[in-house]
Design an enzyme around this catalytic site. Structure first.
Site, PDB file in Angstrom:
ATOM      1  N   ASP A  47      47.680  65.140 -60.334  1.00  0.00           N
ATOM      2  CA  ASP A  47      46.859  65.777 -61.368  1.00  0.00           C
ATOM      3  C   ASP A  47      45.403  65.294 -61.309  1.00  0.00           C
ATOM      4  O   ASP A  47      44.468  65.995 -61.687  1.00  0.00           O
ATOM      5  CB  ASP A  47      47.392  65.480 -62.775  1.00  0.00           C
ATOM      6  CG  ASP A  47      48.896  65.363 -62.862  1.00  0.00           C
ATOM      7  OD1 ASP A  47      49.540  65.027 -61.850  1.00  0.00           O
ATOM      8  OD2 ASP A  47      49.445  65.570 -63.953  1.00  0.00           O
ATOM      9  N   ASP A  70      41.813  61.222 -67.460  1.00  0.00           N
ATOM     10  CA  ASP A  70      41.835  62.654 -67.789  1.00  0.00           C
ATOM     11  C   ASP A  70      40.511  63.188 -68.329  1.00  0.00           C
ATOM     12  O   ASP A  70      40.477  64.280 -68.903  1.00  0.00           O
ATOM     13  CB  ASP A  70      42.954  62.935 -68.806  1.00  0.00           C
ATOM     14  CG  ASP A  70      44.328  62.916 -68.138  1.00  0.00           C
ATOM     15  OD1 ASP A  70      44.450  63.500 -67.044  1.00  0.00           O
ATOM     16  OD2 ASP A  70      45.261  62.316 -68.704  1.00  0.00           O
TER      17      ASP A  70
HETATM   18  N1  GLY Z   1      50.353  64.965 -66.446  1.00  0.00           N
HETATM   19  C1  GLY Z   1      49.668  66.164 -66.645  1.00  0.00           C
HETATM   20  C2  GLY Z   1      50.554  67.338 -66.541  1.00  0.00           C
HETATM   21  O1  GLY Z   1      51.541  67.407 -67.279  1.00  0.00           O
HETATM   22  O2  GLY Z   1      50.319  68.219 -65.768  1.00  0.00           O
END
Ligand code: GLY
Length: 402
Positions: free
Chosen positions: A179, A119
């Site tokens: 994501d 992330d």
């Molecule tokens: N996993 C990242 C989101 O909740 O979009």
């Protein structure tokens, strides 16, 4: 007074009441909606910034049990609020906003060496990326380059993707979540900044592999694909945060839309735009996309319409569609922008926008983090606010000021 004069008087009064009502019912222009929304976001975010600044090392997360919930910098959302402040600083040039943007961005510094998460795009590029863009401070550039190197260590050339999570190893040997497309913008920046082709190759390979394996024939996407790290074969297709393995989790569709639009912007490879357009068609033509264009948290929850909306998905989709409207023909652009207008009007209304001083300083209400885990359900989220403010600024820049 004779009878006729009574009638004239009655009709005159009726007419003035009607025109007063028509006037109040007239839609505000998008220029007014956007300006008011940005002013509101500025005031509201200043409240949140002041509160969080007083909490050493913390960053805002959401509201839990009626109270402000914060995190340390290693939470995947740490960069969104500093990023929102930078966007607002760009809009307002408000020195106080700039001061808090700097302070909170610096709380994330150590994550440049974090190799345990995919992330880093969200954490570092939304914060330091905007900070560098707006201030040009050299120190931010070296932090960003270190972070891009850390993120690249999670790439496996056999799979051709960046590894998302390290947990649930029994279930997923090499999970890649949709994501993760959002990190590629960061690596494309690192490529442009350093000239190191590896950053670009990772982004392009990841986008290609994801396109090959993560989508269904209707262009909805799976949340999680797990690969074999030894052979690169797909082992599992499923979900983590969605309603079910075969459902279309709304935020996942939003990340996919944004991700491929961004990859087209960065590479000008037509196939990414085609992909983004097909994803847009899936979302916009979906019979369960509500009239106000803010999706339910998953398109396939059986209880729809009695299901929560996800403002974050609406904001991400709006921002992506505004960008896409710059790449497509006029009819398609109009189709996208009609939806965006509805989304922005809806999100900027009191249905979603919190009154200044409420909602702990978050701008928007009604997002869903992880419904089935009961986490951040019908709550404010920093990424809903980030992409909402981004959408407001994009609309102002590309549509109003063009
Ligand atoms: N996993 C990242 C989101 O909740 O979009």
């Amino acid at each position: 007074m004779n009878k006729n004069r009574y009638w004239i008087l009655f009709l005159t009064v009726l007419l003035s009441v009607y025109s007063a009502c028509a006037h109040t019912m007239e839609k505000e222009s998008m220029k007014t909606v956007i300006e008011k929304a940005l002013e509101h976001a500025n005031s509201q975010s200043l409240i949140l910034a002041k509160n969080v600044a007083a909490l050493s090392g913390r960053l805002p997360k959401s509201i839990k049990e009626g109270k402000l919930e914060t995190s340390l910098s290693d939470w995947w959302c740490s960069g969104f609020f500093p990023g929102t402040l930078w966007y607002l600083y760009e809009y307002s040039n408000d020195k106080e906003i700039g001061k808090y943007a700097t302070l909170l961005t610096e709380r994330i510094k150590k994550e440049q060496y974090n190799k345990n998460t995919h992330d880093l795009g969200f954490m570092l590029y939304c914060s330091y990326g905007n900070a560098l863009r707006l201030t040009g401070r050299k120190i931010y550039k070296s932090i960003l380059i270190n972070g891009a190197k850390s993120l690249s260590t999670r790439y496996n050339p056999v799979v051709g993707c960046i590894r998302s999570w390290d947990f649930n190893k029994d279930k997923w040997q090499y999970p890649v979540i949709i994501d993760n497309m959002m990190n590629l913008e960061y690596l494309m920046w690192a490529y442009k900044e350093t000239g190191d082709e590896r950053f670009k190759a990772i982004s392009v390979n990841h986008a290609n592999k994801t396109m090959e394996n993560q989508f269904r024939t209707d262009y909805s996407c799976y949340h999680v694909i797990s690969y074999s790290p030894e052979t690169g074969r797909v082992m599992v297709k499923g979900t983590h945060q969605g309603y079910s393995d075969e459902s279309a989790w709304s935020r996942g569709q939003a990340w996919a839309l944004y991700g491929y639009s961004m990859m087209y912007r960065e590479t000008k490879n037509e196939k990414y735009l085609v992909q983004a357009k097909c994803i847009a068609d899936f979302i916009l033509n979906h019979p369960r996309l509500p009239k106000d264009k803010i999706p339910y948290w998953d398109f396939d929850v059986p209880e729809i319409p009695n299901v929560l909306r996800d403002a974050s998905a609406g904001a991400i989709i709006a921002s992506a569609l505004i960008e896409m409207s710059q790449f497509v023909d006029d009819n398609t652009a109009k189709r996208y922008l009609d939806v965006v207008e509805t989304q922005i009007r809806t999100l900027s209304s009191s249905d979603y926008t919190a009154t200044v001083g409420t909602n702990e300083g978050f701008i928007l209400k009604h997002s869903v983090g992880y419904f089935l885990a009961g986490s951040e359900v019908d709550a404010p989220l920093t990424y809903a606010d980030y992409y909402y403010v981004e959408a407001l600024l994009r609309y102002k820049k590309y549509i109003l000021n063009k």
